[in-house]
Design a protein around this motif. Sequence first.
Motif, PDB file in Angstrom:
ATOM      1  N   GLY A  59       0.647  -1.450  -0.152  1.00  0.00           N
ATOM      2  CA  GLY A  59       0.172  -0.353   0.179  1.00  0.00           C
ATOM      3  C   GLY A  59       0.415   1.134   0.465  1.00  0.00           C
ATOM      4  N   LEU A  60       2.360   1.460  -0.260  1.00  0.00           N
ATOM      5  CA  LEU A  60       2.705   2.195  -0.436  1.00  0.00           C
ATOM      6  C   LEU A  60       2.761   2.691  -1.244  1.00  0.00           C
ATOM      7  CD1 LEU A  60       6.169   2.022   1.547  1.00  0.00           C
ATOM      8  CD2 LEU A  60       4.755   2.825   2.014  1.00  0.00           C
ATOM      9  N   PHE A  77       3.391  15.109  -1.284  1.00  0.00           N
ATOM     10  CA  PHE A  77       3.139  13.427  -2.071  1.00  0.00           C
ATOM     11  C   PHE A  77       1.932  12.245  -0.981  1.00  0.00           C
ATOM     12  CE2 PHE A  77       3.355   9.117  -4.138  1.00  0.00           C
ATOM     13  CZ  PHE A  77       2.887   9.263  -4.805  1.00  0.00           C
ATOM     14  N   ALA A  78       3.340  11.994   0.214  1.00  0.00           N
ATOM     15  CA  ALA A  78       2.925  10.899   0.934  1.00  0.00           C
ATOM     16  C   ALA A  78       1.785  11.267   1.860  1.00  0.00           C
ATOM     17  CB  ALA A  78       4.143  10.947   1.873  1.00  0.00           C
ATOM     18  N   VAL A  79       1.582  12.219   2.318  1.00  0.00           N
ATOM     19  CA  VAL A  79       0.617  13.101   4.131  1.00  0.00           C
ATOM     20  C   VAL A  79      -0.884  13.387   2.647  1.00  0.00           C
ATOM     21  CG1 VAL A  79      -0.653  15.280   4.535  1.00  0.00           C
ATOM     22  CG2 VAL A  79       2.428  14.657   4.549  1.00  0.00           C
ATOM     23  N   GLU A  80      -0.686  13.202   1.578  1.00  0.00           N
ATOM     24  CA  GLU A  80      -2.159  13.495   0.676  1.00  0.00           C
ATOM     25  C   GLU A  80      -2.420  11.924   0.064  1.00  0.00           C
ATOM     26  OE1 GLU A  80      -4.337  13.072  -2.905  1.00  0.00           O
ATOM     27  OE2 GLU A  80      -2.548  12.068  -2.794  1.00  0.00           O
ATOM     28  N   ARG A  81      -1.240  11.130   0.109  1.00  0.00           N
ATOM     29  CA  ARG A  81      -1.765   9.652   0.158  1.00  0.00           C
ATOM     30  C   ARG A  81      -2.114   8.743   1.217  1.00  0.00           C
ATOM     31  NH1 ARG A  81      -3.594   7.867  -3.522  1.00  0.00           N
ATOM     32  NH2 ARG A  81      -4.547   9.524  -3.807  1.00  0.00           N
ATOM     33  N   ARG A  90      -6.019   7.731   1.474  1.00  0.00           N
ATOM     34  CA  ARG A  90      -6.800   5.764   1.929  1.00  0.00           C
ATOM     35  C   ARG A  90      -7.008   5.942   3.609  1.00  0.00           C
ATOM     36  NH1 ARG A  90      -2.251   1.509   1.453  1.00  0.00           N
ATOM     37  NH2 ARG A  90      -3.235  -0.150   2.821  1.00  0.00           N
ATOM     38  N   TYR A  91      -6.385   6.484   4.494  1.00  0.00           N
ATOM     39  CA  TYR A  91      -7.002   6.600   6.081  1.00  0.00           C
ATOM     40  C   TYR A  91      -8.679   7.488   6.523  1.00  0.00           C
ATOM     41  CZ  TYR A  91      -3.094   3.583   6.314  1.00  0.00           C
ATOM     42  OH  TYR A  91      -2.231   2.554   6.148  1.00  0.00           O
ATOM     43  N   GLY A  92      -8.229   8.537   5.153  1.00  0.00           N
ATOM     44  CA  GLY A  92      -9.099   9.620   5.946  1.00  0.00           C
ATOM     45  C   GLY A  92      -8.815  11.291   6.947  1.00  0.00           C
ATOM     46  N   ARG A  93     -10.118  11.573   5.915  1.00  0.00           N
ATOM     47  CA  ARG A  93      -9.034  13.443   7.012  1.00  0.00           C
ATOM     48  C   ARG A  93      -9.854  13.434   7.856  1.00  0.00           C
ATOM     49  NH1 ARG A  93      -7.341  15.855   2.324  1.00  0.00           N
ATOM     50  NH2 ARG A  93      -7.649  14.432   0.310  1.00  0.00           N
ATOM     51  N   GLY A  94      -8.567  13.081   9.620  1.00  0.00           N
ATOM     52  CA  GLY A  94      -9.330  13.080  10.233  1.00  0.00           C
ATOM     53  C   GLY A  94     -10.697  12.374  11.119  1.00  0.00           C
ATOM     54  N   LYS A  95     -10.502  11.042  10.365  1.00  0.00           N
ATOM     55  CA  LYS A  95     -11.881  10.480  11.095  1.00  0.00           C
ATOM     56  C   LYS A  95     -10.464   9.090  11.771  1.00  0.00           C
ATOM     57  CE  LYS A  95     -14.176  10.419   6.537  1.00  0.00           C
ATOM     58  NZ  LYS A  95     -14.745   9.870   5.113  1.00  0.00           N
ATOM     59  N   SER A  96     -11.233   8.790  12.956  1.00  0.00           N
ATOM     60  CA  SER A  96     -10.565   7.515  13.003  1.00  0.00           C
ATOM     61  C   SER A  96     -11.126   6.123  12.545  1.00  0.00           C
ATOM     62  CB  SER A  96     -10.967   7.363  14.994  1.00  0.00           C
ATOM     63  OG  SER A  96     -10.171   7.034  15.409  1.00  0.00           O
ATOM     64  N   ARG A  97     -10.226   5.278  12.754  1.00  0.00           N
ATOM     65  CA  ARG A  97     -10.510   4.116  11.673  1.00  0.00           C
ATOM     66  C   ARG A  97      -9.585   2.934  12.976  1.00  0.00           C
ATOM     67  NH1 ARG A  97      -8.927   2.435   5.801  1.00  0.00           N
ATOM     68  NH2 ARG A  97      -8.530   0.715   6.326  1.00  0.00           N
ATOM     69  N   CYS A  98     -10.061   2.184  13.352  1.00  0.00           N
ATOM     70  CA  CYS A  98      -9.312   1.316  13.716  1.00  0.00           C
ATOM     71  C   CYS A  98      -9.117   0.054  12.445  1.00  0.00           C
ATOM     72  CB  CYS A  98     -10.759   0.199  14.955  1.00  0.00           C
ATOM     73  SG  CYS A  98      -9.683  -1.036  15.881  1.00  0.00           S
TER      74      CYS A  98
END
Length: 70
Positions: A27-28, A53-57, A61-69
Amino acid sequence: MSLVDLLRTQCAEAWSAAKATARLAIGLPDYDAYVEHMRARHPDATPMTREAFAVERMEARYGRGKSRCC
């Protein structure tokens, strides 16, 4: 081109392909492929820096400010 040069070139190409495959598998994102795409398809636009680019990707992938387990 000598046989040694040919083998060296083929090894370098195989190594690049293996690195790209490994990055995709875990996933990189591939910054170099992004820059090539930008130069080929959007020559007027300035590509993001590697860091941006790394931050945007990661955000994509993980959402902006969303907590994800896991």
